[in-house]
Design an enzyme around this catalytic site. Structure first.
Site, short mmCIF file in Angstrom:
data_model
loop_
_atom_site.label_atom_id
_atom_site.label_comp_id
_atom_site.label_asym_id
_atom_site.label_seq_id
_atom_site.Cartn_x
_atom_site.Cartn_y
_atom_site.Cartn_z
N CYS A 128 80.10 -70.81 69.01
CA CYS A 128 79.98 -72.25 68.73
C CYS A 128 81.29 -73.00 69.04
O CYS A 128 81.26 -74.07 69.66
CB CYS A 128 79.59 -72.49 67.28
N SER A 158 79.06 -72.70 57.34
CA SER A 158 77.72 -72.33 57.86
C SER A 158 77.84 -71.43 59.08
O SER A 158 76.91 -70.72 59.44
CB SER A 158 76.90 -73.57 58.22
N HIS A 240 81.87 -78.03 63.19
CA HIS A 240 83.23 -77.55 63.45
C HIS A 240 84.03 -78.70 64.08
O HIS A 240 83.50 -79.47 64.87
CB HIS A 240 83.22 -76.39 64.45
C1 2RA Z 1 81.86 -68.71 62.82
N1 2RA Z 1 81.86 -69.09 65.22
O1 2RA Z 1 81.97 -69.94 62.71
C2 2RA Z 1 81.65 -68.10 64.18
C3 2RA Z 1 80.30 -67.46 64.30
N2 2RA Z 1 79.26 -68.39 64.15
O2 2RA Z 1 81.90 -67.93 61.87
#
Ligand code: 2RA
Length: 335
Positions: A128, A158, A240
């Site tokens: 991601c 998440s 994020h």
């Molecule tokens: C996390 N990118 O955010 C990693 C896996 N989804 O934990």
């Protein structure tokens, strides 16, 4: 034509988002096959307004499946993805299991859709944190050539999964009720904290999450780009956020950067400091786009640029990207 679609890990945070995204984008689904671990078989979910029973993700479950969207973890994908391909399904795997395999294209439809043309039945969804970064940087790389990326991420719980979401909720409640705070999912309390520790530490003292951003950027965009990443878990449920510093090969005019980003596929520019307008995690939740703001020249180096990039990690960071890969396979007749 309609397609038989399996979602493996259907009851997980990403699996549920995959089902929701298939519905919302009206993907042409003939039969939906929610698959999960044996102990979850029999659970009923609702898809397109109708109840569907979750079945066990096992050998034989993929015989009548056209596309299988996997979000079941790397261990399960290592075993099950080849079985699904052997049974005739095209697999789009969200785990890290196959991303760096030379026979597996690692694809972001806005960035490297042509890589789909050589798939051998298995396609990997990037991490991601990589997806949102490269959706924003691809148009700048095309125009100016990127030499180096330094990125710090601020990642939602998440990304770890439903247990982490539940733990953050519990810790907040414990804090409010002055009860003792317990940490099981992360090594330390995540509520009101910041953990510079996502996944495991490697020999070079980077974490696996940080090196994913390095290796996946080199595979997807350009093997010559230098990348240094610091990935941090923060007490946010969804989306994020990333502080990205980019050194370009060619000089740029800041207005050009705005023009390029405003017309970039999958990007929405939110940038008006005078009005305190910039991308925020709580506003990106549930949205398809990658939001870019705080666009400003890096005054410390030549051809340097700073960006703040925010996206819903379960959506564009995982489920939406996988569904867009499936849509592109259909559009390009690559099934
Ligand atoms: C996390 N990118 O955010 C990693 C896996 N989804 O934990």
């Amino acid at each position: 034509r309609k397609y038989n679609i399996a979602v493996v890990g259907a009851l997980g945070a990403v699996g549920r988002e995959m089902l929701k995204t298939l519905e919302q984008r009206e993907f042409p689904v003939e039969v939906i096959k929610p698959l999960d671990i044996l102990s979850n078989a029999g659970t009923e979910i609702i898809f397109q307004g109708k109840p569907v029973v979750v079945q066990a993700a096992e050998t034989g479950a993929f015989k009548d499946v056209d596309i299988a969207l996997f979000s079941a973890g790397a261990d399960a994908s290592k075993i099950l993805a080849p079985i699904a391909v052997a049974e005739g399904a095209i697999v789009v795997d969200n785990s890290s299991a196959w991303r760096m395999d030379d026979d597996v294209p690692l694809v972001i439809p806005e960035v490297n859709p042509d890589a789909l043309s050589w798939h051998k039945g298995l396609i990997a969804n990037p991490n991601c944190s990589t997806i949102q970064m490269l959706v924003a940087l691809k148009p700048l790389h095309d125009q100016y050539g990127i030499k180096r990326i330094v990125v710090s991420t601020y990642q939602a719980v998440s990304g770890t999964g439903q247990k982490a979401i539940d733990e953050l909720n519990q810790q907040i409640q414990d804090y409010v009720s002055a009860s003792p705070i317990r940490s099981n999912v992360y090594p330390y309390q995540i509520a009101f904290n910041a953990l510079p520790h996502i996944d495991i530490f490697l020999e070079n003292n980077y974490t696996k999450e940080e090196m994913k951003m390095v290796h996946e950027t080199n595979k997807i965009l350009d093997k010559n780009i230098s990348v240094s990443a610091t990935t941090v878990r923060i007490p946010v449920f969804r989306s994020h956020s990333e502080s990205i510093n980019v050194e370009m090969k060619k000089p740029f005019v800041l207005d050009e950067i705005f023009t390029i980003l405003k017309s970039a596929p999958g990007v929405v520019v939110v940038d008006n400091p005078a009005e305190a307008q910039y991308p925020m995690a709580i506003e990106a939740e549930g949205q398809d786009s990658v939001f870019v703001g705080r666009i400003r020249r890096d005054l410390s180096i030549e051809n340097g640029l700073n960006l703040w990039v925010v996206a819903d990690n379960l959506r564009k960071g995982a489920a939406l990207n996988a569904v867009q890969i499936a849509e592109t396979l259909v559009q390009k007749n690559l099934l």
